[in-house]
Design a protein around this motif. Structure first.
Motif, PDB file in Angstrom:
ATOM      1  N   SER A 140      48.784  -2.173  39.347  1.00 26.91           N
ATOM      2  CA  SER A 140      49.650  -0.872  38.463  1.00 26.91           C
ATOM      3  C   SER A 140      49.386   0.379  39.576  1.00 26.91           C
ATOM      4  N   ASP A 141      49.739   1.809  39.328  1.00 26.09           N
ATOM      5  CA  ASP A 141      48.924   2.528  39.849  1.00 26.09           C
ATOM      6  C   ASP A 141      48.015   3.378  39.052  1.00 26.09           C
ATOM      7  N   ASN A 142      47.237   4.211  39.888  1.00 26.42           N
ATOM      8  CA  ASN A 142      45.776   4.620  39.370  1.00 26.42           C
ATOM      9  C   ASN A 142      45.864   5.780  40.171  1.00 26.42           C
ATOM     10  N   GLU A 143      45.101   6.943  39.231  1.00 23.07           N
ATOM     11  CA  GLU A 143      44.836   8.133  39.672  1.00 23.07           C
ATOM     12  C   GLU A 143      43.046   8.095  39.654  1.00 23.07           C
ATOM     13  N   ARG A 159      47.083   3.756  49.458  1.00 24.24           N
ATOM     14  CA  ARG A 159      45.726   5.620  49.097  1.00 24.24           C
ATOM     15  C   ARG A 159      46.562   6.442  49.259  1.00 24.24           C
ATOM     16  N   ASP A 205      38.548   5.727  36.875  1.00 21.43           N
ATOM     17  CA  ASP A 205      39.877   6.185  36.489  1.00 21.43           C
ATOM     18  C   ASP A 205      40.160   7.293  35.520  1.00 21.43           C
ATOM     19  N   ASN A 265      45.242   9.036  44.593  1.00 21.11           N
ATOM     20  CA  ASN A 265      46.620   7.951  43.904  1.00 21.11           C
ATOM     21  C   ASN A 265      46.281   6.773  44.561  1.00 21.11           C
ATOM     22  N   GLU A 266      46.267   5.617  43.905  1.00 22.80           N
ATOM     23  CA  GLU A 266      46.119   4.009  44.149  1.00 22.80           C
ATOM     24  C   GLU A 266      47.474   3.720  43.986  1.00 22.80           C
ATOM     25  N   ASN A 267      48.131   3.375  44.616  1.00 23.39           N
ATOM     26  CA  ASN A 267      49.310   1.798  43.888  1.00 23.39           C
ATOM     27  C   ASN A 267      48.974   0.803  45.087  1.00 23.39           C
ATOM     28  N   TYR A 275      50.123  -2.950  44.749  1.00 26.21           N
ATOM     29  CA  TYR A 275      51.523  -4.003  44.604  1.00 26.21           C
ATOM     30  C   TYR A 275      51.383  -5.406  45.495  1.00 26.21           C
ATOM     31  N   TYR A 300      48.485  -2.505  48.921  1.00 20.12           N
ATOM     32  CA  TYR A 300      47.997  -0.912  47.668  1.00 20.12           C
ATOM     33  C   TYR A 300      48.245   0.136  49.372  1.00 20.12           C
TER      34      TYR A 300
END
Length: 128
Positions: free
Chosen positions: A50-53, A7, A87, A32-34, A36, A5
């Motif tokens: 997923s992408d999370n705010e 961040r 989130d 923002n945390e991506n 993968y 991930y």
């Protein structure tokens, strides 16, 4: 590794010293945390890939008994914090983030410093 991930984000922290050794902190931030490269065996929910705010508020402490903050040779430092993350887009996602770190320094010989560091972190899902 079960996942990767990235961040990025911002955090503001206020540090309140209560004594020469003890300080309490409060902070707030948005990230923002991506997430993968998630191993398919650990995917429980779409948020896992997923992408999370995320919005976070946290409180913590810092107990520092080192002889020097920048170049310690003896003493110890204990740090801990508890954060609440949610989130921004999905209020059903709520997490508690527990962190603790203990560092120990001692000088067995004149030119040698032994340094140990132990970290613990647990992120628990809670219902919001």
């Amino acid at each position: 590794d079960q996942f990767s991930y990235d961040r990025t984000g911002y955090r503001a922290t206020v540090r309140n010293p209560y004594s020469e050794s003890l300080a309490l902190t409060t902070s707030a931030g948005i990230f923002n945390e991506n997430i993968y490269d998630v191993d398919s065996r650990v995917i429980i929910d779409p948020i896992d890939i997923s992408d999370n705010e995320l919005f976070e508020v946290a409180v913590g402490f810092d107990f520092d008994k080192r002889d020097n903050q920048h170049l310690p040779t003896t003493g110890y430092r204990s740090q801990g914090r508890v954060g609440y993350l949610t989130d921004v887009a999905d209020s059903d996602v709520a997490l508690l983030d527990f962190k603790f770190q203990q560092s120990l320094f001692f000088n067995p010989f004149q030119r040698l410093v032994w340094a140990n560091n132990l970290r613990f972190q647990s992120i628990e899902s809670i219902n919001s």
